[in-house]
Design an enzyme around this catalytic site. Structure first.
Site, PDB file in Angstrom:
ATOM      1  N   ASN A 128      -1.157  -6.414  -3.094  1.00  0.00           N
ATOM      2  CA  ASN A 128      -1.771  -5.232  -2.487  1.00  0.00           C
ATOM      3  C   ASN A 128      -2.540  -4.453  -3.562  1.00  0.00           C
ATOM      4  O   ASN A 128      -1.929  -3.863  -4.454  1.00  0.00           O
ATOM      5  CB  ASN A 128      -0.659  -4.365  -1.867  1.00  0.00           C
ATOM      6  CG  ASN A 128      -1.208  -3.152  -1.134  1.00  0.00           C
ATOM      7  OD1 ASN A 128      -2.373  -2.790  -1.291  1.00  0.00           O
ATOM      8  ND2 ASN A 128      -0.365  -2.514  -0.353  1.00  0.00           N
ATOM      9  N   CYS A 143      -4.747   3.134   0.612  1.00  0.00           N
ATOM     10  CA  CYS A 143      -5.110   1.768   1.054  1.00  0.00           C
ATOM     11  C   CYS A 143      -6.195   1.765   2.138  1.00  0.00           C
ATOM     12  O   CYS A 143      -6.795   0.734   2.407  1.00  0.00           O
ATOM     13  CB  CYS A 143      -3.881   1.030   1.550  1.00  0.00           C
ATOM     14  SG  CYS A 143      -2.636   0.844   0.275  1.00  0.00           S
ATOM     15  N   HIS A 186      -6.709  -5.192   5.528  1.00  0.00           N
ATOM     16  CA  HIS A 186      -6.094  -4.743   4.266  1.00  0.00           C
ATOM     17  C   HIS A 186      -5.011  -5.756   3.894  1.00  0.00           C
ATOM     18  O   HIS A 186      -4.208  -6.160   4.734  1.00  0.00           O
ATOM     19  CB  HIS A 186      -5.498  -3.350   4.474  1.00  0.00           C
ATOM     20  CG  HIS A 186      -4.652  -2.896   3.336  1.00  0.00           C
ATOM     21  ND1 HIS A 186      -5.057  -3.000   2.030  1.00  0.00           N
ATOM     22  CD2 HIS A 186      -3.397  -2.342   3.306  1.00  0.00           C
ATOM     23  CE1 HIS A 186      -4.101  -2.523   1.244  1.00  0.00           C
ATOM     24  NE2 HIS A 186      -3.091  -2.127   1.987  1.00  0.00           N
TER      25      HIS A 186
HETATM   26  O1  UT7 Z   1      -0.588  -0.786   1.841  1.00  0.00           O
HETATM   27  C1  UT7 Z   1      -0.018  -0.106   2.917  1.00  0.00           C
HETATM   28  C2  UT7 Z   1       1.350   0.275   2.629  1.00  0.00           C
HETATM   29  N1  UT7 Z   1       2.304  -0.739   2.342  1.00  0.00           N
HETATM   30  C3  UT7 Z   1       2.659  -1.702   3.187  1.00  0.00           C
HETATM   31  O2  UT7 Z   1       2.020  -2.011   4.135  1.00  0.00           O
HETATM   32  C4  UT7 Z   1       3.983  -2.362   2.931  1.00  0.00           C
HETATM   33  C5  UT7 Z   1       4.858  -2.258   4.155  1.00  0.00           C
HETATM   34  N2  UT7 Z   1       6.173  -2.784   4.002  1.00  0.00           N
HETATM   35  C6  UT7 Z   1       6.474  -4.079   3.679  1.00  0.00           C
HETATM   36  O3  UT7 Z   1       5.594  -4.863   3.406  1.00  0.00           O
HETATM   37  C7  UT7 Z   1       7.918  -4.527   3.772  1.00  0.00           C
HETATM   38  O4  UT7 Z   1       8.689  -3.533   4.370  1.00  0.00           O
HETATM   39  C8  UT7 Z   1       8.528  -4.906   2.374  1.00  0.00           C
HETATM   40  C9  UT7 Z   1       7.925  -6.194   1.878  1.00  0.00           C
HETATM   41  C10 UT7 Z   1       8.293  -3.774   1.389  1.00  0.00           C
HETATM   42  C11 UT7 Z   1      10.037  -5.120   2.524  1.00  0.00           C
HETATM   43  O5  UT7 Z   1      10.306  -6.105   3.519  1.00  0.00           O
HETATM   44  P1  UT7 Z   1      11.388  -5.824   4.656  1.00  0.00           P
HETATM   45  O6  UT7 Z   1      11.493  -7.049   5.439  1.00  0.00           O
HETATM   46  O7  UT7 Z   1      10.987  -4.565   5.352  1.00  0.00           O
HETATM   47  O8  UT7 Z   1      12.706  -5.646   3.816  1.00  0.00           O
HETATM   48  P2  UT7 Z   1      13.680  -4.372   3.712  1.00  0.00           P
HETATM   49  O9  UT7 Z   1      13.008  -3.244   3.006  1.00  0.00           O
HETATM   50  O10 UT7 Z   1      14.290  -4.096   5.053  1.00  0.00           O
HETATM   51  O11 UT7 Z   1      14.810  -4.951   2.750  1.00  0.00           O
HETATM   52  C12 UT7 Z   1      15.596  -6.089   3.116  1.00  0.00           C
HETATM   53  C13 UT7 Z   1      16.535  -6.426   1.953  1.00  0.00           C
HETATM   54  C14 UT7 Z   1      17.280  -5.215   1.405  1.00  0.00           C
HETATM   55  O12 UT7 Z   1      18.575  -5.658   1.072  1.00  0.00           O
HETATM   56  P3  UT7 Z   1      19.830  -5.370   2.059  1.00  0.00           P
HETATM   57  O13 UT7 Z   1      19.898  -3.879   2.186  1.00  0.00           O
HETATM   58  O14 UT7 Z   1      19.479  -6.049   3.346  1.00  0.00           O
HETATM   59  O15 UT7 Z   1      20.974  -5.980   1.325  1.00  0.00           O
HETATM   60  C15 UT7 Z   1      16.531  -4.879   0.134  1.00  0.00           C
HETATM   61  O16 UT7 Z   1      17.361  -4.251  -0.839  1.00  0.00           O
HETATM   62  O17 UT7 Z   1      15.769  -6.953   0.857  1.00  0.00           O
HETATM   63  C16 UT7 Z   1      16.126  -6.257  -0.348  1.00  0.00           C
HETATM   64  N3  UT7 Z   1      14.951  -6.247  -1.242  1.00  0.00           N
HETATM   65  C17 UT7 Z   1      14.702  -7.233  -2.106  1.00  0.00           C
HETATM   66  N4  UT7 Z   1      15.350  -8.374  -2.388  1.00  0.00           N
HETATM   67  C18 UT7 Z   1      14.825  -9.177  -3.320  1.00  0.00           C
HETATM   68  C19 UT7 Z   1      13.972  -5.316  -1.312  1.00  0.00           C
HETATM   69  N5  UT7 Z   1      13.057  -5.697  -2.242  1.00  0.00           N
HETATM   70  C20 UT7 Z   1      13.490  -6.878  -2.738  1.00  0.00           C
HETATM   71  C21 UT7 Z   1      12.984  -7.758  -3.701  1.00  0.00           C
HETATM   72  N6  UT7 Z   1      13.663  -8.907  -3.955  1.00  0.00           N
HETATM   73  N7  UT7 Z   1      11.821  -7.540  -4.369  1.00  0.00           N
END
Ligand code: UT7
Length: 314
Positions: free
Chosen positions: A271, A112, A241
């Site tokens: 992304n 990225c 980005h």
């Molecule tokens: O390009 C450079 C690299 N990439 C990035 O910059 C991405 C960086 N990360 C992110 O953008 C975020 O961390 C995400 C969007 C990937 C995830 O958001 P988050 O607020 O960090 O959520 P999380 O990973 O802590 O997950 C929260 C909850 C989890 O459930 P529990 O364990 O709280 O019950 C996940 O299982 O959300 C759940 N979850 C989803 N729920 C519905 C994860 N993906 C999904 C989904 N739909 N697609």
């Protein structure tokens, strides 16, 4: 030798097939509400028959047209991509052939942060006098390496391409650029392959990457302004980005940049890795927000981790 490398043309291209959040919620356990609130993404574009080179070619032609130059005037082509069409030859050489250029062409892989790394490399060629006109492209078909059954990554990524033409100039262009890498984070964001001859799929420890991205990019934005003796008030636009609206807003807040001066295009393409910054740049140039003479801060981070910034006068 030219004092500055200046952008004289931008271009971009998104493949026509739109996949909305509601479309994804039919095949994986997710909702439009979750994706929009956690990421800001509403839809992404996915290739059907097009290759990384095909997307790059259209974006490049648009940039060359805006620059008013022919491909055979180019001295160098750098293509930033994580999804080359083949292991070899470099997709950049396929692009060179498709454009009818006759200059050296190479791929650059920094995920990225690829466009920032490629732009900075092109700047060095221009400032040393080794090249005068350089095409820098970010092009990705990430849909080929997304695990469409993994809701934690499938909702984030999309396909697309963006390009700029840089020219050596006495007029101010790129004022400052800085690159970083820290290879100790391999397992946080990678393409997993169990066997050496497999390609594998994107795997990410999303929450960990999120925190590191906010931290590294905020510090980088502050240091970039400091190095240029500028405050965020002197910036016309931040072109970050396009990974997650919450990362973008947190960095903007840290440098006191109001969101109406931040280019956000991720709702419509998600992304797109190396393509995301030149895509956002081109969209904002063509809709008239970014104009000649504006000060822009470009920044991005990706797998590795690798991250970097470019501050320039457009
Ligand atoms: O390009 C450079 C690299 N990439 C990035 O910059 C991405 C960086 N990360 C992110 O953008 C975020 O961390 C995400 C969007 C990937 C995830 O958001 P988050 O607020 O960090 O959520 P999380 O990973 O802590 O997950 C929260 C909850 C989890 O459930 P529990 O364990 O709280 O019950 C996940 O299982 O959300 C759940 N979850 C989803 N729920 C519905 C994860 N993906 C999904 C989904 N739909 N697609």
């Amino acid at each position: 030798m030219s004092k500055f490398a200046r952008i004289i043309g931008t271009g971009s291209y998104l493949p026509p097939k739109v996949v909305t959040n509601d479309d994804l919620s039919k095949t994986i356990d997710t909702t439009n509400e979750w994706i929009t609130t956690r990421t800001g993404i509403q839809e992404r574009r996915i290739v059907e028959n097009e290759s990384t080179c095909d997307l790059a070619e259209i974006a490049a032609k648009n940039a060359l047209e805006m620059a008013g130059i022919n491909a055979n005037e180019l001295d160098l082509i750098i293509l930033a991509t994580t999804t080359p069409d083949k292991i070899f030859p470099a997709t950049a050489t396929m692009l060179q052939n498709a454009l009818g250029a006759n200059c050296p062409a190479f791929d650059l892989q920094s995920v990225c942060a690829g466009f920032i790394f490629a732009l900075t490399t092109a700047e060095q060629y221009i400032k040393t006098g080794a090249a005068s006109k350089v095409l820098v492209v970010g092009s990705e078909t990430l849909s080929r390496i997304v695990n469409w059954k993994d809701r934690s990554t499938a909702v984030l990524f999309g396909d697309g391409a963006g390009a700029v033409v840089l020219e050596g100039s006495k007029e101010t262009g790129i004022l400052h650029s800085k690159l970083f890498s820290d290879g100790s984070y391999l397992s946080s964001l990678q393409v997993s392959n169990e066997r050496i001859n497999e390609v594998g799929f994107i795997e990410m420890a999303g929450n960990e990457v999120f925190k590191i991205a906010v931290n590294r990019l905020s510090t980088l934005a502050e240091n970039t302004l400091k190095a240029c003796n500028m405050t965020s008030e002197q910036l016309d636009w931040m072109v970050p980005h396009q990974a997650n609206i919450r990362i973008i807003s947190a960095v903007a807040k840290r440098i006191k940049m109001p969101m109406n001066k931040v280019i956000v295009t991720l709702p419509k393409h998600g992304n797109t890795s190396a393509a995301s910054i030149p895509l956002a740049l081109d969209i904002a140039v063509r809709d008239g927000r970014i104009q000649k003479g504006h000060n822009l801060l470009l920044e991005g981070i990706g797998g590795g981790f690798s991250w970097g910034s470019v501050l320039l006068k457009f």
